[in-house]
Design an enzyme around this catalytic site. Sequence first.
Site, short mmCIF file in Angstrom:
data_model
loop_
_atom_site.label_atom_id
_atom_site.label_comp_id
_atom_site.label_asym_id
_atom_site.label_seq_id
_atom_site.Cartn_x
_atom_site.Cartn_y
_atom_site.Cartn_z
N HIS A 1 -0.28 -3.60 -3.97
CA HIS A 1 0.21 -2.82 -5.11
C HIS A 1 1.73 -2.72 -5.08
O HIS A 1 2.39 -3.19 -4.12
CB HIS A 1 -0.43 -1.42 -5.15
CG HIS A 1 -0.20 -0.59 -3.91
ND1 HIS A 1 1.04 -0.16 -3.50
CD2 HIS A 1 -1.08 -0.09 -3.00
CE1 HIS A 1 0.93 0.56 -2.41
NE2 HIS A 1 -0.34 0.62 -2.07
N CYS B 1 -1.77 -0.15 3.04
CA CYS B 1 -1.77 -1.13 1.94
C CYS B 1 -0.58 -2.09 2.06
O CYS B 1 0.32 -1.89 2.86
CB CYS B 1 -1.73 -0.40 0.60
SG CYS B 1 -3.24 0.52 0.24
#
Length: 251
Positions: free
Chosen positions: A160, A188
């Site tokens: 992301h 992430c």
Amino acid sequence: MKRKRKLKSWVWVLLWIIIGGGCISLFLMACNKTTTPTKEIETTLVPSTTEEPETEEEITTEPETEEINTPDYEQVIDFDADLPFMVKVNRARNFVTIYGIDYEGHYTIPYKVFICSTAKEPEDTPLGTFEISEKKRWNFMVDATYTQYAIRVYGQIMLHSIPYEEMSNDTLLYEEYNKLGTAASHGCIRMQVNDVKWIFANCPEGTPVKIYSKKKEEPPLPLPAFEQIAGDDERKGWDPTDPDKLNPWKH
């Protein structure tokens, strides 16, 4: 008569002295020739005060750089395949490589390279081969921030953008943006907006994602230049790569 004989004797003595002296001189000269080095030999024994010319290897001070020949991707990548790309993340070096599938069905062609940030605690970004299972244009994160173009690869692990304070393009946490290229996330894989948007648009669900760790690996293609955002820059709330038409970095 006696005087003549005496004179004759002296003549012979002098003659023998002259002959003997000449022989001795010749003998000494011969000895000098065999024991005294010639001038040429003497000069070879004297150390040289001038530097010897450098060898070809010494003259070459900079290593030759290999030219990167960009292939004709249309000829080597099967863009019509159901899953034309594979995403590889080097956790140790914080870069992402997109590999294209060749016409034999293998992901062997480096196509793009992106900078990224993986977890501050390495084990929080798991190693292994996964696949894209979900995509969200905006996603609310566990730390109460928002991210653009969130792509789920395993459990809570996603590709992301850098986090935002709000679900708005102009609220970027620029301090986190400046950490790209280093371990900085909660697990992430953070990326620049334009880079993760490319994956969002071109890699469908089912695309394989491999996360691995190789400290000495260099990117197979040159990494694009990356510049941090200054704290006093009025545009700091925007990702400089965001393609949004309102992005002040574009004007």
